[in-house]
Design a protein around this motif. Sequence first.
Motif, PDB file in Angstrom:
ATOM      1  N   THR A  56       0.839  -1.193   0.000  1.00  0.00           N
ATOM      2  CA  THR A  56       0.000   0.000   0.000  1.00  0.00           C
ATOM      3  C   THR A  56       0.875   1.244   0.000  1.00  0.00           C
ATOM      4  OG1 THR A  56      -1.934   1.023   1.050  1.00  0.00           O
ATOM      5  CG2 THR A  56      -0.235   0.152   2.520  1.00  0.00           C
ATOM      6  N   THR A  57       0.251   2.398  -0.030  1.00  0.00           N
ATOM      7  CA  THR A  57       0.982   3.664   0.009  1.00  0.00           C
ATOM      8  C   THR A  57       0.771   4.328   1.362  1.00  0.00           C
ATOM      9  OG1 THR A  57      -0.865   4.986  -0.826  1.00  0.00           O
ATOM     10  CG2 THR A  57       0.641   3.998  -2.473  1.00  0.00           C
ATOM     11  N   VAL A  58       1.651   5.247   1.681  1.00  0.00           N
ATOM     12  CA  VAL A  58       1.506   6.007   2.917  1.00  0.00           C
ATOM     13  C   VAL A  58       0.182   6.779   2.889  1.00  0.00           C
ATOM     14  CG1 VAL A  58       2.438   7.931   4.257  1.00  0.00           C
ATOM     15  CG2 VAL A  58       3.987   6.177   3.364  1.00  0.00           C
ATOM     16  N   LYS A  59      -0.114   7.396   1.765  1.00  0.00           N
ATOM     17  CA  LYS A  59      -1.361   8.170   1.640  1.00  0.00           C
ATOM     18  C   LYS A  59      -2.576   7.294   1.937  1.00  0.00           C
ATOM     19  CE  LYS A  59      -3.908  11.081  -1.604  1.00  0.00           C
ATOM     20  NZ  LYS A  59      -3.911  11.660  -2.943  1.00  0.00           N
ATOM     21  N   GLU A  60      -2.647   6.128   1.327  1.00  0.00           N
ATOM     22  CA  GLU A  60      -3.767   5.208   1.527  1.00  0.00           C
ATOM     23  C   GLU A  60      -3.824   4.709   2.971  1.00  0.00           C
ATOM     24  OE1 GLU A  60      -7.067   2.776   0.884  1.00  0.00           O
ATOM     25  OE2 GLU A  60      -6.274   4.359  -0.413  1.00  0.00           O
ATOM     26  N   LEU A  61      -2.663   4.372   3.527  1.00  0.00           N
ATOM     27  CA  LEU A  61      -2.618   3.861   4.897  1.00  0.00           C
ATOM     28  C   LEU A  61      -3.084   4.917   5.895  1.00  0.00           C
ATOM     29  CD1 LEU A  61      -1.835   1.242   6.378  1.00  0.00           C
ATOM     30  CD2 LEU A  61       0.443   2.219   6.706  1.00  0.00           C
ATOM     31  N   LEU A  62      -2.630   6.167   5.715  1.00  0.00           N
ATOM     32  CA  LEU A  62      -3.046   7.236   6.628  1.00  0.00           C
ATOM     33  C   LEU A  62      -4.528   7.546   6.495  1.00  0.00           C
ATOM     34  CD1 LEU A  62       0.006   9.655   6.370  1.00  0.00           C
ATOM     35  CD2 LEU A  62      -0.610   8.176   8.305  1.00  0.00           C
ATOM     36  N   THR A  87      11.661   8.675   9.758  1.00  0.00           N
ATOM     37  CA  THR A  87      10.632   9.167   8.850  1.00  0.00           C
ATOM     38  C   THR A  87      10.766   8.405   7.540  1.00  0.00           C
ATOM     39  OG1 THR A  87      10.639  11.360   9.857  1.00  0.00           O
ATOM     40  CG2 THR A  87       9.732  11.183   7.622  1.00  0.00           C
ATOM     41  N   PHE A  88       9.644   7.883   7.052  1.00  0.00           N
ATOM     42  CA  PHE A  88       9.586   7.102   5.814  1.00  0.00           C
ATOM     43  C   PHE A  88       8.789   7.892   4.779  1.00  0.00           C
ATOM     44  CE2 PHE A  88       7.370   4.094   3.059  1.00  0.00           C
ATOM     45  CZ  PHE A  88       8.426   3.322   2.605  1.00  0.00           C
ATOM     46  N   ASP A  89       9.248   7.870   3.522  1.00  0.00           N
ATOM     47  CA  ASP A  89       8.586   8.584   2.428  1.00  0.00           C
ATOM     48  C   ASP A  89       8.474   7.658   1.227  1.00  0.00           C
ATOM     49  OD1 ASP A  89       8.080  10.241   0.115  1.00  0.00           O
ATOM     50  OD2 ASP A  89       8.795  11.960   1.277  1.00  0.00           O
ATOM     51  N   ASP A  90       7.256   7.571   0.662  1.00  0.00           N
ATOM     52  CA  ASP A  90       7.079   6.726  -0.523  1.00  0.00           C
ATOM     53  C   ASP A  90       6.657   7.534  -1.746  1.00  0.00           C
ATOM     54  OD1 ASP A  90       4.421   7.351  -0.048  1.00  0.00           O
ATOM     55  OD2 ASP A  90       3.725   5.270  -0.096  1.00  0.00           O
TER      56      ASP A  90
END
Length: 139
Positions: A56-62, A87-90
């Motif tokens: 998944t993506t960070v955006k979707e997970l958040l 800090t993690f960035d995708d």
Amino acid sequence: MTQQSRHSTFIRTFAASAALAGAMIAGGAHAQGYTGPSTGTPAAQGYSGPSTVAVTTVKELLANGRDDQNAILRGRIVSHDGDDHYTFDDGTGQIRVEIDHDDFPAGQKIDDKTQVELRGELDRDRKGVEFDVDSIRVM
């Protein structure tokens, strides 16, 4: 207790303390893990086969992730924020991640340019949102 006996006890205690401190320093010199921007230090391997857990993506997970949801994220660890926090960035967003030092792959350096896959679970509580990492794979 005699003066000589107290002195012997002190010498043995001091020698044991010095040996322990030396072992701790030597062990720290060989630590592996994230080597990018940092305010703090991190090494292990695990299962890397197929999984039913979706990438998944960070955006979707958040936006839609629920507490304790297992997930896989792919991107970069862009900074070390102290202790086990990074800090993690995708590319879709950033999330604070918690990575134990022994979860970093042994013998592989990871910096802020290294593409990685993080497997873990979302942790939502009153302190905020965090991704608790169980394993890291360099891509």
